[in-house]
Design a protein around this motif. Sequence first.
Motif, PDB file in Angstrom:
ATOM      1  N   ILE A 105       0.842  -1.199   0.000  1.00 18.77           N
ATOM      2  CA  ILE A 105       0.000   0.000   0.000  1.00 18.77           C
ATOM      3  C   ILE A 105       0.874   1.246   0.000  1.00 18.77           C
ATOM      4  O   ILE A 105       0.587   2.230  -0.696  1.00 18.77           O
ATOM      5  CB  ILE A 105      -0.942  -0.015   1.225  1.00 18.77           C
ATOM      6  N   ALA A 106       1.965   1.200   0.770  1.00 20.53           N
ATOM      7  CA  ALA A 106       2.889   2.330   0.775  1.00 20.53           C
ATOM      8  C   ALA A 106       3.519   2.522  -0.593  1.00 20.53           C
ATOM      9  O   ALA A 106       3.660   3.653  -1.079  1.00 20.53           O
ATOM     10  CB  ALA A 106       3.973   2.106   1.828  1.00 20.53           C
ATOM     11  N   ARG A 107       3.904   1.434  -1.253  1.00 22.70           N
ATOM     12  CA  ARG A 107       4.485   1.532  -2.598  1.00 22.70           C
ATOM     13  C   ARG A 107       3.496   2.173  -3.572  1.00 22.70           C
ATOM     14  O   ARG A 107       3.860   3.075  -4.340  1.00 22.70           O
ATOM     15  CB  ARG A 107       4.876   0.134  -3.087  1.00 22.70           C
ATOM     16  N   ALA A 108       2.230   1.737  -3.515  1.00 22.33           N
ATOM     17  CA  ALA A 108       1.214   2.307  -4.405  1.00 22.33           C
ATOM     18  C   ALA A 108       1.006   3.791  -4.108  1.00 22.33           C
ATOM     19  O   ALA A 108       0.815   4.593  -5.032  1.00 22.33           O
ATOM     20  CB  ALA A 108      -0.096   1.534  -4.250  1.00 22.33           C
ATOM     21  N   ALA A 109       1.050   4.178  -2.829  1.00 20.27           N
ATOM     22  CA  ALA A 109       0.868   5.584  -2.464  1.00 20.27           C
ATOM     23  C   ALA A 109       2.016   6.431  -2.993  1.00 20.27           C
ATOM     24  O   ALA A 109       1.817   7.562  -3.461  1.00 20.27           O
ATOM     25  CB  ALA A 109       0.758   5.720  -0.950  1.00 20.27           C
ATOM     26  N   VAL A 110       3.243   5.895  -2.938  1.00 22.21           N
ATOM     27  CA  VAL A 110       4.402   6.619  -3.459  1.00 22.21           C
ATOM     28  C   VAL A 110       4.258   6.826  -4.967  1.00 22.21           C
ATOM     29  O   VAL A 110       4.490   7.931  -5.489  1.00 22.21           O
ATOM     30  CB  VAL A 110       5.708   5.866  -3.129  1.00 22.21           C
ATOM     31  N   GLU A 111       3.879   5.780  -5.668  1.00 19.22           N
ATOM     32  CA  GLU A 111       3.741   5.873  -7.131  1.00 19.22           C
ATOM     33  C   GLU A 111       2.637   6.850  -7.517  1.00 19.22           C
ATOM     34  O   GLU A 111       2.793   7.629  -8.465  1.00 19.22           O
ATOM     35  CB  GLU A 111       3.465   4.486  -7.706  1.00 19.22           C
ATOM     36  N   SER A 112       1.530   6.819  -6.763  1.00 20.92           N
ATOM     37  CA  SER A 112       0.433   7.742  -7.061  1.00 20.92           C
ATOM     38  C   SER A 112       0.840   9.187  -6.815  1.00 20.92           C
ATOM     39  O   SER A 112       0.502  10.082  -7.596  1.00 20.92           O
ATOM     40  CB  SER A 112      -0.783   7.377  -6.205  1.00 20.92           C
ATOM     41  N   SER A 113       1.566   9.433  -5.721  1.00 24.25           N
ATOM     42  CA  SER A 113       1.940  10.801  -5.373  1.00 24.25           C
ATOM     43  C   SER A 113       3.020  11.358  -6.281  1.00 24.25           C
ATOM     44  O   SER A 113       2.954  12.515  -6.710  1.00 24.25           O
ATOM     45  CB  SER A 113       2.414  10.846  -3.916  1.00 24.25           C
ATOM     46  N   LEU A 114       4.037  10.539  -6.601  1.00 26.89           N
ATOM     47  CA  LEU A 114       5.168  11.018  -7.395  1.00 26.89           C
ATOM     48  C   LEU A 114       4.973  10.815  -8.890  1.00 26.89           C
ATOM     49  O   LEU A 114       5.772  11.318  -9.695  1.00 26.89           O
ATOM     50  CB  LEU A 114       6.458  10.333  -6.935  1.00 26.89           C
ATOM     51  N   GLU A 202       1.085  18.333  10.287  1.00 25.73           N
ATOM     52  CA  GLU A 202       1.750  17.033  10.176  1.00 25.73           C
ATOM     53  C   GLU A 202       1.259  16.242   8.974  1.00 25.73           C
ATOM     54  O   GLU A 202       1.973  15.368   8.461  1.00 25.73           O
ATOM     55  CB  GLU A 202       1.532  16.224  11.453  1.00 25.73           C
ATOM     56  N   LEU A 203       0.049  16.533   8.507  1.00 23.85           N
ATOM     57  CA  LEU A 203      -0.486  15.820   7.347  1.00 23.85           C
ATOM     58  C   LEU A 203       0.133  16.292   6.033  1.00 23.85           C
ATOM     59  O   LEU A 203      -0.042  15.639   5.005  1.00 23.85           O
ATOM     60  CB  LEU A 203      -2.012  15.988   7.276  1.00 23.85           C
ATOM     61  N   ASP A 204       0.828  17.403   6.044  1.00 24.38           N
ATOM     62  CA  ASP A 204       1.453  17.958   4.835  1.00 24.38           C
ATOM     63  C   ASP A 204       2.954  17.672   4.905  1.00 24.38           C
ATOM     64  O   ASP A 204       3.712  18.402   5.547  1.00 24.38           O
ATOM     65  CB  ASP A 204       1.182  19.461   4.751  1.00 24.38           C
ATOM     66  N   LEU A 205       3.396  16.610   4.243  1.00 28.64           N
ATOM     67  CA  LEU A 205       4.804  16.223   4.313  1.00 28.64           C
ATOM     68  C   LEU A 205       5.696  17.185   3.537  1.00 28.64           C
ATOM     69  O   LEU A 205       6.894  17.280   3.824  1.00 28.64           O
ATOM     70  CB  LEU A 205       4.980  14.792   3.796  1.00 28.64           C
ATOM     71  N   GLN A 206       5.139  17.889   2.566  1.00 32.53           N
ATOM     72  CA  GLN A 206       5.939  18.897   1.873  1.00 32.53           C
ATOM     73  C   GLN A 206       6.253  20.052   2.829  1.00 32.53           C
ATOM     74  O   GLN A 206       7.346  20.625   2.789  1.00 32.53           O
ATOM     75  CB  GLN A 206       5.194  19.417   0.644  1.00 32.53           C
ATOM     76  N   ARG A 207       5.315  20.369   3.693  1.00 29.80           N
ATOM     77  CA  ARG A 207       5.564  21.378   4.716  1.00 29.80           C
ATOM     78  C   ARG A 207       6.640  20.894   5.684  1.00 29.80           C
ATOM     79  O   ARG A 207       7.513  21.663   6.094  1.00 29.80           O
ATOM     80  CB  ARG A 207       4.260  21.681   5.467  1.00 29.80           C
ATOM     81  N   ARG A 236       6.454  15.130  -2.100  1.00 32.38           N
ATOM     82  CA  ARG A 236       5.167  15.756  -2.368  1.00 32.38           C
ATOM     83  C   ARG A 236       4.417  15.893  -1.044  1.00 32.38           C
ATOM     84  O   ARG A 236       4.949  15.614   0.013  1.00 32.38           O
ATOM     85  CB  ARG A 236       4.340  14.920  -3.364  1.00 32.38           C
ATOM     86  N   GLU A 237       3.143  16.281  -1.123  1.00 34.63           N
ATOM     87  CA  GLU A 237       2.364  16.513   0.088  1.00 34.63           C
ATOM     88  C   GLU A 237       2.198  15.245   0.919  1.00 34.63           C
ATOM     89  O   GLU A 237       2.114  15.300   2.149  1.00 34.63           O
ATOM     90  CB  GLU A 237       0.996  17.082  -0.274  1.00 34.63           C
ATOM     91  N   THR A 238       2.149  14.062   0.263  1.00 32.23           N
ATOM     92  CA  THR A 238       1.921  12.815   0.994  1.00 32.23           C
ATOM     93  C   THR A 238       3.152  11.917   1.042  1.00 32.23           C
ATOM     94  O   THR A 238       3.095  10.823   1.620  1.00 32.23           O
ATOM     95  CB  THR A 238       0.756  12.025   0.363  1.00 32.23           C
ATOM     96  N   VAL A 239       4.266  12.349   0.443  1.00 33.50           N
ATOM     97  CA  VAL A 239       5.499  11.559   0.428  1.00 33.50           C
ATOM     98  C   VAL A 239       6.681  12.491   0.682  1.00 33.50           C
ATOM     99  O   VAL A 239       6.778  13.553   0.063  1.00 33.50           O
ATOM    100  CB  VAL A 239       5.702  10.823  -0.914  1.00 33.50           C
ATOM    101  N   LEU A 240       7.566  12.093   1.590  1.00 35.12           N
ATOM    102  CA  LEU A 240       8.757  12.887   1.901  1.00 35.12           C
ATOM    103  C   LEU A 240       9.986  11.987   1.810  1.00 35.12           C
ATOM    104  O   LEU A 240      10.038  10.933   2.453  1.00 35.12           O
ATOM    105  CB  LEU A 240       8.645  13.472   3.314  1.00 35.12           C
ATOM    106  N   THR A 241      10.956  12.401   1.001  1.00 33.46           N
ATOM    107  CA  THR A 241      12.198  11.649   0.859  1.00 33.46           C
ATOM    108  C   THR A 241      13.342  12.480   1.417  1.00 33.46           C
ATOM    109  O   THR A 241      13.551  13.623   0.994  1.00 33.46           O
ATOM    110  CB  THR A 241      12.473  11.304  -0.615  1.00 33.46           C
TER     111      THR A 241
END
Length: 553
Positions: A105-114, A202-207, A236-241
């Motif tokens: 699920i995390a992998r799918a979320a990363v692909e969707s966000s990026l 905290e919900l905004d990872l880009q922040r 992005r907003e839902t993924v932080l690297t």
Amino acid sequence: MTPLTSVPRLVGIARVLLRYRLDEMVEATHLFRPLRWIRPLFGRPPADLAALSRGARLRLALAELGPIFVKFGQILSTRRDLLPADIADELVLLQDQVPPYPGAIARAAVESSLGAPVATLYARFDEAPLASASIAQVHAAQLHDGREVVVKVLRPGVGDRIARDVSLLEDLAGLVERFHPNASKIRPRDVVAEIETTLVNELDLQREGANASLLRRNFKNSPDLYVPEVHWSHTRETVLTMERVRGIPVDDIAALDAAGIDRVRLAEKGVQIFYTQVFRDNFFHADAHAGNIWVDPANPREPRFIALDFGIMGSLPEADQYWLAENFIALFNQDYAQIARLHVAAGWMPSTTRIEELEAATRAVCEPYFTRPLSEISLAEVLVKLFQTARRYELTLQPQLILLQKTLLNIEGIGRQLHPRIDIWAVAKPVLERVWRERRGPKAILKSLRRRIPEWLAAAPDMPQLLHDYLQKASSGGIQMRVHSEDLRNLHADASASRAQIVPLALGATLILSAVLLYALDATVARFAGVPFTAWLAAIAGTACFWLANRRS
């Protein structure tokens, strides 16, 4: 959330409270009081649960209720003036740990966000998480250029759940306002608003990435603190690297000793970093518990901290920063009269408070502590006692200071754990005084003047007309003055001080205006730092006059 939609969640909360046998809370809360009749339906609590203290049972209940209640408990843990000590001690231990969700699920979320396959984005992506919390979980990965990173991914649906719970807390805050006798001082709606702001951020990872980037810039090349780099191309907003870092958790004393870390030096640096962040940068890490603070073992004699998790950062309005710094300095200097005056001047207490009574109460709290060696004095403990005393004088809770109070408790706790005999006062005082001199000294004033001169130049053409209009209204009686009774009582006392200020204020205003005009008109005089030399002289002289007027007030 409407009252009807709140009912299932309220029943769920009541069920958890009853299951953990939080009888005192159930009996004391109007909303849940009728539920005492159904308590027998839950039977006797398990032996291991019944043996726990009420604080431990409350901590476990909040952890079960979800992330917003964990955050609420963490914030409440700083309000030791409102809570019994046993409950506050347990709430400090709240950790936001939950079972991980599937890596797929995390992998799918990363692909969707990026917007690209994980294989295109990363050379390696580990589906087994490194850490998991109620808002997000973290996965190890590697970029195609070989750099190791960590990828933080929001939990699916967490935003909706937080929104529902915030709405419920707002309803409960309304009940507190209605039934609690000191609701106007506790300000429950403001506290809930502060929690909501924290969670939404905290919900905004880009922040969060932007927070990390600013903190990294503030401590660039610092020997005291390292902040990992953000990889913006993979954020992005839902993924932080972010750059992956390695270190020793600050509470792992055995590992620190095995690495030869100078814990005394490390504890001192922790206190210095806190005051530098708050009063130099006005941007501080507000979630500084042991899980978010590591130690870099590369240089054991001059160790540095590694900061992690930048979802909760704090800053203060300039006015609060000023009042807080002055209060700390007065406390360090044992100037109780100044502490009393500052609390009233800041608006934290009613203007009707008698300064001499508040001074005496403050002295009664602080003097017993100052009879001990400074290394045995807990700044956090002194502040808690002061808040308890101030409540008798109608202290108004300042929600914007909640994060700062929490961080101060965390930092002092870490410092005492690293070095139980650390003299917090001796370490903090010179740092605060130095930083505050830099913030309020002549260089800072000149820098502020230079920044504002363009604004004054833009407004200068309108000044003569505004002055003419004002004088015309004054001469024709068009200006009305509203004076309250309290002003009349203080008028006589202020009159002599005002007379002493008139001359330097008038002279200061004239010189400052001259500086603006010289800057605008004098294009031939030698320039210093881009400003005409004569303008600089006038500005400095005018500033000196204003300082003199302030000293006379």
